[in-house]
Design a protein around this motif. Sequence first.
Motif, PDB file in Angstrom:
ATOM      1  N   PRO A 197      13.487   7.259  66.454  1.00 61.80           N
ATOM      2  CA  PRO A 197      12.551   8.196  65.835  1.00 61.80           C
ATOM      3  C   PRO A 197      12.141   7.757  64.439  1.00 61.80           C
ATOM      4  O   PRO A 197      12.980   7.350  63.628  1.00 61.80           O
ATOM      5  CB  PRO A 197      13.350   9.510  65.793  1.00 61.80           C
ATOM      6  N   GLY A 198      10.855   7.791  64.181  1.00 65.13           N
ATOM      7  CA  GLY A 198      10.338   7.375  62.877  1.00 65.13           C
ATOM      8  C   GLY A 198       9.961   5.912  62.802  1.00 65.13           C
ATOM      9  O   GLY A 198       9.331   5.482  61.834  1.00 65.13           O
ATOM     10  N   PRO A 237       9.043   2.146  72.901  1.00 61.49           N
ATOM     11  CA  PRO A 237       9.485   3.117  71.901  1.00 61.49           C
ATOM     12  C   PRO A 237      10.761   2.657  71.220  1.00 61.49           C
ATOM     13  O   PRO A 237      11.620   2.019  71.828  1.00 61.49           O
ATOM     14  CB  PRO A 237       9.710   4.387  72.726  1.00 61.49           C
TER      15      PRO A 237
END
Length: 224
Positions: free
Chosen positions: A130-131, A127
Amino acid sequence: MFRRRRHAEEETAPVVAEVAEEPTARTSGPWDAQDAYPEAERVDLGGLLLPIGPRFEIQLSVTGDHIDGAIVLVEESALRVQAMAAPKRSGIWGEVRAEIAREVTAAGGTVQEQEGPFGAELAARMPQAPGEAPQPVRYLGIDGPRWLLRAMISGRAALDSTAAEIVENVVRDIVVVRGDEPMPPRETIHLRLPAEARQAMEQQAAPQGELRPFERGPEITETR
């Protein structure tokens, strides 16, 4: 693994001398320092002899006061390698691989085991912010005589086979210098700056003189 024979069998069974198994000669790298490995242009980092090329940039990973890994940057790919001690009679990549899988999952990533050019490896997606799309990463491990070479491939080579071949060939040309000193399993085999880089750093610290650490070949930097 071992079974106790009955007393009668011990009296009648012939005594067979236990013959130590000869180590299997390696036919491809990564190599051990005791192997008859092919000649190539390599930078001497102490615990690793790392192949170099005109398009390579080499960074050294530093933890505390020790250099514990090397990162090879080539085009849009990165290869991080680290060597650690292992028991004489068994490899540790299986258990290390399982730990990496648990860590990736705990961090919110996904991971699957697959067969690669060096045996079992992990294909993961880590990960990001965010985005941002998850980052593809491959984890490789090669068990050698009393060492494990652990490698992480990221960037273009994690997905593109042509780019992957370049960094995989770097792994094949690495020589691990384990040394004879006793080390607990999983202890990192420390690296050192090559003589040319140490001399360049000394020149850089001096007030005069032009710094030219490498007329050709890779650039070596440290990352902490």
